[in-house]
Write an enzyme that holds these catalytic residues in place. Structure first.
Site, PDB file in Angstrom:
ATOM      1  CB  CYS A  75      -0.931   0.002   1.215  1.00 51.85           C
ATOM      2  SG  CYS A  75      -2.058   1.418   1.229  1.00 51.85           S
ATOM      3  CB  CYS A  79      -2.748   4.786   7.435  1.00 54.64           C
ATOM      4  SG  CYS A  79      -3.754   5.253   6.002  1.00 54.64           S
ATOM      5  CB  CYS A  82      -2.326   0.780   8.357  1.00 55.84           C
ATOM      6  SG  CYS A  82      -2.750  -0.637   7.315  1.00 55.84           S
ATOM      7  CB  CYS A 119     -16.123  -7.427   5.152  1.00 54.97           C
ATOM      8  SG  CYS A 119     -17.546  -7.076   6.218  1.00 54.97           S
ATOM      9  CB  CYS A 151     -19.463  -5.159   3.341  1.00 52.75           C
ATOM     10  SG  CYS A 151     -18.674  -3.572   3.743  1.00 52.75           S
ATOM     11  CB  CYS A 211     -20.022   0.506   5.871  1.00 51.56           C
ATOM     12  SG  CYS A 211     -19.111  -0.195   7.274  1.00 51.56           S
ATOM     13  NE  ARG A 281     -20.010  -3.285  10.376  1.00 48.43           N
ATOM     14  CZ  ARG A 281     -19.424  -3.662   9.238  1.00 48.43           C
ATOM     15  NH1 ARG A 281     -19.120  -4.930   9.024  1.00 48.43           N
ATOM     16  NH2 ARG A 281     -19.114  -2.782   8.317  1.00 48.43           N
TER      17      ARG A 281
END
Length: 351
Positions: A75, A79, A82, A119, A151, A211, A281
């Site tokens: 990636c 962030c 992460c 998901c 999702c 979401c 959630r």
């Protein structure tokens, strides 16, 4: 005679606040701060009032979700929380988008475990055209074979990609705000808060359910947490995953301390008061943060994830079913079946 109670603050009447929410009155920011400031002796009365709101909209039902890390690492985003980001040195598996058979096996396992939502999560700034098409094709297979809601969480989307996923049967798209707009640049600099909002608007325009959730424990203030709750209400997110920072070694935030269990529960209560009719959630980091108090989270939240998260381990999924049974809560879908096939499939995912 001296009044020994003269300096003791009178706690808010949580039931009155719940009555107001149930009658359609919005919680004020002052009242929101009172929830986050509630002391330990007020936690159970607060959760009792919170449960009145939760029960009004969702009864004693709990929605179950399972995610699959369909593309790991690789990636370009920075962030700080992460393990898959470009600034992380965490020793995690790195692989391109998983093949059709593995994704389909993951969906079957989600169904076997009793989940109603599967998901599909992929690292990266956003999916390529070919990745979008591959995911759309497998979603068609999954929804044809299984009564699951799919999702997707793939990063930023174009309007065409959002429409393609919706046409394929993706019912919900996850793109977390993660933190407040004011604190955003302390968490990530390679994309803006507004870019996240733009993707969520494209999701809604395409007809998918938005979401969007948060991560608490990244160094934000209580005011930031209040801003998160109100931003999610303004966004009108249908589902709100609440993550608790898991300080992963090798990430810029590895030195932060986990959120205290009581603070995690206060945040869940706040979200139920601010977003009373939304699916809340309990997501990543709940085992590390809430520990033995995990069952109390369900008096505010009405949804949990089963099993592992992206690169961290979750509670063994059968224990989640036991927890719900012990609480007297009702799983929305099916009684799960044990699956050995999934463990075999996991061993085929490249490191």
């Amino acid at each position: 005679m001296t009044n020994v109670f003269k300096d003791v603050a009178v706690p808010p009447n949580w039931d009155q606040l719940a009555d107001g929410v149930l009658s359609g009155t919005w919680l004020t920011r002052k009242e929101a701060r009172e929830i986050l400031d509630a002391d330990e002796l007020q936690l159970l009365p607060l959760l009792q009032a919170t449960f009145r709101i939760r029960r009004h909209y969702f009864g004693r039902k709990v929605k179950l979700n399972m995610l699959l890390n369909a593309k790991s690492g690789l990636c370009p985003e920075d962030c700080g929380y992460c393990s898959q980001s470009i600034v992380s040195n965490a020793p995690i598996p790195k692989y391109a988008l998983l093949d059709r058979e593995t994704l389909l096996a993951g969906a079957r396992e989600a169904y076997a475990r009793g989940a109603g939502t599967f998901c599909i999560v992929a690292s990266g700034r956003g999916p390529s055209r070919s990745e979008t098409t591959r995911i759309a094709d497998i979603v068609r297979e999954i929804t044809t074979e299984l009564p699951l809601k799919v999702c997707a969480c793939l990063g930023q989307l174009t309007a065409d990609q959002a429409s393609q996923l919706q046409d394929a049967g993706v019912k919900r798209y996850n793109h977390n705000l993660n933190t407040s707009s004011a604190y955003h640049d302390q968490v990530v600099t390679t994309h803006s808060y507004e870019e996240r909002l733009n993707t969520l608007n494209k999701v809604k325009q395409a007809g998918m359910s938005p979401c969007s959730g948060i991560i608490i424990g990244m160094g934000e203030s209580l005011e930031d947490r209040i801003e998160m709750a109100y931003a999610l209400r303004e966004l009108d997110a249908d589902s709100i995953p609440v993550n608790f920072l898991h300080p992963i070694p090798g990430t810029p935030m590895e030195g932060l301390s986990p959120v205290r269990p009581m603070d995690g529960l206060r945040m869940l209560a706040l979200l139920r008061f601010v977003c009373p009719d939304k699916e809340i959630r309990v997501a990543g980091g709940r085992e590390l943060t809430l520990r033995s108090l995990q069952p109390l989270a369900l008096y505010a939240a009405n949804s949990i994830f089963l099993g592992d998260y992206l690169t961290t381990s979750g509670q063994e999924w059968k224990k989640d079913h036991e927890m719900l049974e012990d609480l007297g809560f009702e799983v929305e879908r099916i009684t799960p079946e044990v699956s050995e096939e999934w463990e075999t499939t996991l061993r085929t995912i490249p490191e």
